[in-house]
Structures are given as structure tokens and as C-alpha cells.
Design a protein around this motif. Structure first.
Motif, PDB file in Angstrom:
ATOM      1  N   GLY A  70       6.697 -46.646   2.331  1.00  0.00           N
ATOM      2  CA  GLY A  70       5.450 -47.099   2.020  1.00  0.00           C
ATOM      3  C   GLY A  70       4.331 -45.999   1.723  1.00  0.00           C
ATOM      4  O   GLY A  70       4.770 -45.077   0.864  1.00  0.00           O
ATOM      5  N   LEU A 210       0.300 -56.368  -7.103  1.00  0.00           N
ATOM      6  CA  LEU A 210       0.489 -55.566  -5.962  1.00  0.00           C
ATOM      7  C   LEU A 210      -0.624 -55.871  -4.920  1.00  0.00           C
ATOM      8  O   LEU A 210      -0.628 -55.976  -3.902  1.00  0.00           O
ATOM      9  CB  LEU A 210       0.445 -54.080  -6.160  1.00  0.00           C
ATOM     10  CG  LEU A 210       0.634 -53.195  -5.048  1.00  0.00           C
ATOM     11  CD1 LEU A 210       2.130 -53.220  -4.257  1.00  0.00           C
ATOM     12  CD2 LEU A 210       0.578 -51.760  -5.346  1.00  0.00           C
ATOM     13  N   LEU A 222       0.275 -57.476   0.141  1.00  0.00           N
ATOM     14  CA  LEU A 222       0.592 -56.262   1.080  1.00  0.00           C
ATOM     15  C   LEU A 222       0.247 -56.820   2.524  1.00  0.00           C
ATOM     16  O   LEU A 222       0.852 -56.238   3.437  1.00  0.00           O
ATOM     17  CB  LEU A 222      -0.336 -55.229   0.804  1.00  0.00           C
ATOM     18  CG  LEU A 222      -0.146 -54.527  -0.618  1.00  0.00           C
ATOM     19  CD1 LEU A 222      -1.027 -53.390  -1.197  1.00  0.00           C
ATOM     20  CD2 LEU A 222       1.273 -53.742  -0.595  1.00  0.00           C
ATOM     21  N   LEU A 225       3.641 -58.475   3.432  1.00  0.00           N
ATOM     22  CA  LEU A 225       4.698 -57.607   3.578  1.00  0.00           C
ATOM     23  C   LEU A 225       4.425 -56.458   5.090  1.00  0.00           C
ATOM     24  O   LEU A 225       5.310 -56.276   5.651  1.00  0.00           O
ATOM     25  CB  LEU A 225       4.563 -56.326   2.327  1.00  0.00           C
ATOM     26  CG  LEU A 225       5.737 -55.242   2.292  1.00  0.00           C
ATOM     27  CD1 LEU A 225       7.076 -55.711   2.383  1.00  0.00           C
ATOM     28  CD2 LEU A 225       5.429 -54.671   1.100  1.00  0.00           C
ATOM     29  N   TYR A 237       3.717 -50.767   6.468  1.00  0.00           N
ATOM     30  CA  TYR A 237       3.891 -50.561   5.122  1.00  0.00           C
ATOM     31  C   TYR A 237       2.774 -49.787   4.654  1.00  0.00           C
ATOM     32  O   TYR A 237       3.064 -48.743   3.858  1.00  0.00           O
ATOM     33  CB  TYR A 237       4.436 -51.802   4.094  1.00  0.00           C
ATOM     34  CG  TYR A 237       4.992 -51.318   2.909  1.00  0.00           C
ATOM     35  CD1 TYR A 237       6.249 -51.089   2.711  1.00  0.00           C
ATOM     36  CD2 TYR A 237       4.016 -51.159   1.813  1.00  0.00           C
ATOM     37  CE1 TYR A 237       6.870 -50.472   1.409  1.00  0.00           C
ATOM     38  CE2 TYR A 237       4.562 -50.858   0.687  1.00  0.00           C
ATOM     39  CZ  TYR A 237       5.798 -50.371   0.358  1.00  0.00           C
ATOM     40  OH  TYR A 237       6.350 -50.220  -0.914  1.00  0.00           O
ATOM     41  N   THR A 238       1.695 -50.287   4.764  1.00  0.00           N
ATOM     42  CA  THR A 238       0.305 -49.563   4.177  1.00  0.00           C
ATOM     43  C   THR A 238      -0.178 -48.684   5.133  1.00  0.00           C
ATOM     44  O   THR A 238      -1.238 -48.143   4.723  1.00  0.00           O
ATOM     45  CB  THR A 238      -0.699 -50.702   3.777  1.00  0.00           C
ATOM     46  OG1 THR A 238      -1.035 -51.397   4.946  1.00  0.00           O
ATOM     47  CG2 THR A 238      -0.180 -51.587   2.932  1.00  0.00           C
ATOM     48  N   SER A 300       7.240 -51.957  -3.482  1.00  0.00           N
ATOM     49  CA  SER A 300       6.704 -52.935  -2.610  1.00  0.00           C
ATOM     50  C   SER A 300       7.586 -54.274  -2.688  1.00  0.00           C
ATOM     51  O   SER A 300       7.971 -54.963  -1.666  1.00  0.00           O
ATOM     52  CB  SER A 300       5.164 -53.170  -2.641  1.00  0.00           C
ATOM     53  OG  SER A 300       4.927 -53.663  -3.743  1.00  0.00           O
ATOM     54  N   ARG A 303      11.323 -54.027  -1.303  1.00  0.00           N
ATOM     55  CA  ARG A 303      11.150 -54.222  -0.143  1.00  0.00           C
ATOM     56  C   ARG A 303      11.053 -55.572   0.550  1.00  0.00           C
ATOM     57  O   ARG A 303      11.819 -56.152   1.494  1.00  0.00           O
ATOM     58  CB  ARG A 303      10.184 -53.098   0.527  1.00  0.00           C
ATOM     59  CG  ARG A 303      10.111 -53.215   2.054  1.00  0.00           C
ATOM     60  CD  ARG A 303      11.182 -52.780   2.821  1.00  0.00           C
ATOM     61  NE  ARG A 303      11.168 -52.426   4.116  1.00  0.00           N
ATOM     62  CZ  ARG A 303      10.585 -51.603   4.857  1.00  0.00           C
ATOM     63  NH1 ARG A 303      10.147 -50.704   4.417  1.00  0.00           N
ATOM     64  NH2 ARG A 303      10.795 -51.863   6.113  1.00  0.00           N
TER      65      ARG A 303
END
Length: 603
Positions: A70, A210, A222, A225, A237-238, A300, A303
């Protein structure tokens, strides 16, 4: 038509195109072999530079690293693009104005020393061979999947292809081949990204997708995710989780390493004028941005698709609202054919450790909490059962995971090969020029004829292909990780000596020589302490873990420290020895001051 047949046709057509271009643009002189006779226009050179620059690491591995880490691995994006800006502004125009064929030739003339030139050759060879290992790794990964051969067989096929067009065409053939390869790789990267962005977010631009809403759940993509990966015990992830110091140093290592890459620098020797070098750099940045702005979305979404495949409930509801994917489904379901395909390569593997017929995917390296802990207790889980997921498969497998049409999968295969082969050819040309033009012609046998030098160049390139292939059979890491080591070596050796050679008149031959030796030696030693001598498993002196790294600095980040050592040693030694000769100082002045920035004199 089967997928294998389609792959074979698309890959075969791309290979035929590359070989045809090499035959059409065959180099007949050293000027054509080393610098395409300085007749390449800015737009063409910009596109060829982009292909040379965007290697297997960019196409195959970078998005895979972003997919599994990430935000922290956005360093690859920032470092590589930022470094290219440094190269375009600080080095390329001045080196083109100097008017030579190779980087060691500049070092030898600027520092009025045959020894400096030879050390430049040694540094270039170490950097380029390390870099080309990553490209051959990418070639092996791609061939092993799409031509259904072993990884080693794929490497030898790729080596044979590079031999046919690089040895034949030299810089002239490679330039026009790289233009074709850029078109192939950017098409192959963009088309599946558009399809998958539409599937997941309804937005056809991956760059915007995204930051759009995930259609099935109604959440920001996001955020969805993040929820998914944290449910399974992975880090968000972020979020930023790694050492900030190492992240900054790694980004800087990639930046200054980029600016010191010999195979990219020599592309600017192919244009007619100094002003064209600047224009080439601008066009190359445009062409590079077309892929690099898409890469975060590709990583992303890859994943998300992989994780949602393993836990079908993640698509719409909670992660654990449905059971994990079953062994029966993996063996029979058409939509899971991709898992069977990649299992054959050895780059994807699973094991039903608790015998429940399901393959549970979660992070078993940390103490589980929350709902995951309850699931582990209820289902009697004994460890993550998706035992192997090689980072390098993510971009290549993504279209298959998303069940995209067969022609898209075939184009992606051709694109991955184009990315790896284009950079491999550029690296091999840099190696060939260093051996034939700098070592043989410039040092050992200065009186050889142009015809003999051209023959030596082709022989050295063929030998380099063989060495790169053998080393690629046992690489030290993923393609991007291997390449990152090469950037660290370039940062510690070539970049400082070029910067000082252009902008600091006081640096003399003694400072340049000892600076390069000190910077390269310390970086190599640091890498080998943690990675092992000659990358042989089990030969590292200390464990390659953050706790064991000196001040938390990873081997891939140490190039910045090596560069600082290079600068410091060069300044100290130069100030303790004689002044740079007056004629050399005048040479430096003529490079920096843009008098008559037209066609440079050919040497």
C-alpha cells in the motif's frame, strides 16, 4: 481458440515485429551501434526512453509491491519519477553537449584519467548487471505462465530474442524496437486497468476510479479495501507503517540512482542537438506518466480482487459473511481457472492445513484480534493457507482474476515481455559500450579498427546476455527489489561523479577515483552483509530485518549514504591534492554555459 494459442499468436506477432525492426535498422557503424548516428528525433527518443525506463520492475513488479504494502511502497512511484526529473534537468543536456558515446568516456575525459574511466566501467558493469537480473526475472515469470514453460526455459527464450535484435541492431535497432515496445506495453497496461476500474467502481479512468465509490458495497473504494485487509489481520492499505527515515532515504536513493543510470543517460546521446535532449526528456516524462499514474489503481484493485476471491463475502457484505473459497471450487470453477494456471508456475500455492476443504487467507504473523480471532477459534484454523503469492504475478494475473476476455490477457503477456525486453536491451547496450568502447578501444587496444570495435561490441553484448540469464535463474528478490539494489549502486557511484564533473571544477581525478571507490564499496558491502555474497541464500552475515539494519536503514536505501560518502571523499581528496588542470576547467565551463547550443561535434 484456446488461451494458450491466443497468447502464442499475440506474443509471436510482437516478437516478429521487434526482429523485423532490428533487421531494418541494423547498425553498420560504431556511431549507429552506440548512438544511432545521433539522428533520433525528440518525440521518438522520448518514447524510446520511456520504454527503456519502464522495465519489468515498473510493469510487472511495482504494482505488485504496492498491492501488498500500500502507501509505504508509493516510494517507488515518487523516487523513480522524481529521479527522472533530476536526470532531465541536471545531467542529460550537459552530457549531450559533451558529445561522447558513453558515461565512462565522459568520466575519463572530464577527470583526465584512464584509471577513472576504467573505474567508471567497473561501476557501470556492476549496476547494469544487477539491473538486468531484474529484467530477466520478469521475462521468466511472464514466459513461465503464458507459454506454459518453466521459469528457466522462459529465461532462455527471452535471452535468445534479445540476442537476435539487440546484437544485430545496436542503439539504432534498439531505439525503434523500443518505440514499438512502448506502444505494446502502455496498451497492455491501460486496457485491463480500464476494464477492472469499470467493474469495481463504474469509472473508466483508473486514476479516478481509485478515489471513487466501490459499486457493490457503496463505500469509498480505498475505505472498502482498508476494511477488507484489516479484517484479515493485515495493516491498513492507506496507512504509513514503516520507518519514515528509511522511506525518505529509499525515495532519495531511487531518485539519485535514476539520475545515474547509464542505460538511460546514453539515450540522450542519440539526439541531434542539445536542445533536443531537453525536449526528449519532456516527452519521456509524458509517456512515463501514462503508466505511472495508473499503477496505484492497478495495485489496489489487484489486491482487492485477490482478497475477494479468497473470501467471496468481501464483495458486498462483511468479509466473513460467507465461507472462504473451497478446494472443490478451485479445482472446478471456471472463474478460478487463474489459480490453477499460476499454481503450475510455482508462484502461487495453497495448502488445506486443517483439512476443512477451505482455503483461508489471513495474516498469521500477528496475534489475531476481533472477528478474525473468533473465526480462527470457531473454524479451528492453524495458519494462512494461501502459502505463496509472488508479488510479480499481480499485474499479469489481474486480468485473469477479473475474468477479462482472452485477448486482453494475451496483450498483457506481450506487454510484460515488452517492458522487460526493452530495458534489458538498453542495459546490455550500455554494458557492451563500456566493454568495447571504453575498456577495449579506450584503454587496452586504442588502435583497433572501427569494424573490429563493432565486432567486439556485439561479442561483449552476447556474453552479457549469457551472464544476465544465468544470474536471472537465481535472483535475490522480486524484480523491483532487485532493480532497487541497482539504483542504490548507481546512486553511490555514478550520480555523484557526474554531478561533480559538471558543476564542480575543483574535483580532480584523485577525488573522483577515490570517491567512486568509497561510495560503491561501502554500498556493496552493506548490501552483501544483509543480502548475501553474490546473492547466494544463507550467505548473509546479518538477518535482513529492520531490527538488524544499521540505524534502521535498509540495503536498498543505503545508496544515499554511499552517495554522501562519495561526495565527502571526493572533496577531501581533491582539496588535499593538486588543482584541476586549466584546460579541464575550461572544458567544464564549456559544458555548463550554453554557448552555441546547436549540433554538438561528433567525437
Amino acid at each position: 481458440m484456446t488461451q494458450f494459442t491466443l497468447n502464442l499468436i499475440v506474443i509471436g506477432l510482437s516478437f516478429a515485429l521487434y526482429i523485423g525492426i532490428a533487421i531494418w535498422a541494423r547498425a553498420g557503424s560504431t556511431a549507429e551501434f552506440y548512438a544511432a548516428n545521433r539522428g533520433v528525433g525528440p518525440v521518438t527518443n522520448g518514447m524510446a526512453t520511456a520504454a527503456d525506463w519502464m522495465s519489468a520492475a515498473s510493469f510487472i513488479s511495482m504494482a505488485g509491491l504496492i498491492a501488498f504494502t500500500g502507501y509505504d511502497n508509493s516510494t517507488y512511484l515518487m523516487g523513480w519519477t522524481g529521479g527522472y526529473v533530476l536526470l532531465a534537468l541536471l545531467l542529460a543536456p550537459y552530457l549531450r553537449k559533451f558529445g561522447k558515446f558513453t558515461v565512462p568516456e565522459f568520466i575519463g575525459d572530464r577527470f583526465y584519467s584512464r584509471s577513472a574511466r576504467i573505474i567508471g566501467v567497473v561501476c557501470l558493469l556492476i549496476i547494469s548487471i544487477t539491473y538486468v537480473i531484474g529484467q530477466m526475472t520478469g521475462v521468466g515469470v511472464t514466459f513461465s505462465r503464458y507459454l506454459e514453460v518453466s521459469n528457466s526455459t522462459g529465461l532462455w527464450i527471452g535471452a535468445a530474442l534479445v540476442f537476435m535484435y539487440a546484437v544485430l541492431g545496436g542503439m539504432k535497432g534498439i531505439t525503434y524496437t523500443q518505440v514499438a515496445q512502448y506502444i505494446v506495453l502502455i496498451t497492455a497496461y491501460t486496457i485491463p486497468a480500464v476494464f477492472i476500474s469499470l467493474q469495481l467502481t463504474g469509472n473508466f479512468l483508473p486514476q479516478l476510479g481509485l478515489f471513487s465509490t466501490h459499486d457493490a458495497s457503496g463505500m469509498a473504494f480505498l475505505a472498502k479495501l482498508d476494511d477488507l485487509v484489516t479484517d484479515l489481520g493485515f495493516r491498513s492499505y492507506t496507512g504509513h507503517h514503516n520507518s519514515t527515515l528509511d522511506m525518505v532515504l529509499f525515495t532519495l536513493a531511487l531518485m539519485i540512482g535514476t539520475a545515474g543510470l547509464p542505460h538511460v543517460i546514453i539515450r540522450f546521446f542519440t539526439v541531434p542537438k542539445v536542445s533536443d535532449a531537453r525536449k526528449s526528456a519532456g516527452w519521456a516524462l509524458v509517456f512515463i506518466a501514462l503508466l505511472y499514474t495508473v499503477a496505484p489503481a492497478v495495485g489496489s484493485m489487484a489486491r482487492f480482487n485477490l482478497t475477494a476471491t479468497m473470501w467471496p463475502g468481501a464483495q458486498t457484505g462483511d468479509t466473513f459473511s460467507q465461507p472462504a473459497v473451497s478446494l472443490e471450487a478451485i479445482e472446478t470453477a471456471p472463474e478460478l481457472q487463474w489459480m490453477r494456471n499460476w499454481q503450475v508456475t510455482g508462484l502461487l500455492a495453497w495448502e488445506d492445513k486443517n483439512g476443512d476443504g477451505l482455503i483461508q487467507y489471513y495474516n498469521d504473523r500477528v496475534e489475531p484480534t476481533g472477528e478474525l480471532a473468533q473465526v480462527i477459534q470457531d473454524q479451528g484454523l492453524v495458519g494462512n493457507e494461501l502459502t505463496t503469492v509472488n508479488n510479480d504475478i499481480m499485474v499479469l494475473a489481474n486480468p485473469e482474476i477479473a475474468n477479462l476476455p482472452g485477448w486482453v490477457i494475451a496483450i498483457v503477456a506481450a506487454g510484460g515481455l515488452a517492458a522487460a525486453l526493452s530495458t534489458a536491451a538498453g542495459l546490455l547496450l550500455a554494458i557492451s559500450g563500456a566493454v568495447s568502447h571504453d575498456l577495449i578501444k579506450g584503454t587496452l587496444a586504442p588502435n583497433i579498427s572501427e569494424r573490429t570495435e563493432l565486432l567486439v561490441a556485439r561479442i561483449s553484448m552476447a556474453f552479457s546476455i549469457l551472464v544476465a540469464t544465468l544470474l536471472g535463474l537465481n535472483p535475490p528478490g522480486f524484480a523491483a527489489q532487485t532493480v532497487a539494489l541497482a539504483f542504490g549502486l548507481a546512486a553511490s557511484s555514478i550520480f555523484p561523479v557526474l554531478m561533480m564533473g559538471i558543476f564542480v571544477k575543483r574535483i580532480n581525478k584523485h577525488g573522483a577515483i577515490w570517491g567512486m571507490i568509497a561510495g560503491m564499496a561501502t554500498t556493496i558491502i552493506y548490501i552483501f552483509v544483509y543480502k548475501g555474497w553474490f546473492f547466494i541464500a544463507g550467505t548473509n552475515m546479518l538477518p535482513d530485518t529492520p531490527d538488524a539494519w544499521l540505524f534502521g536503514i535498509s540495503p536498498a536505501s543505503f545508496g544515499v549514504i554511499g552517495a554522501l560518502i562519495n561526495f565527502i571523499v571526493a572533496f577531501l581528496v581533491s582539496n588535499m591534492t593538486e588543482e584541476t588542470p586549466a584546460e579541464v576547467q575550461e572544458l567544464v565551463e564549456s559544458i555548463r554555459v550554453p554557448r552555441g547550443a546547436g549540433a554538438a561535434v561528433l567525437h
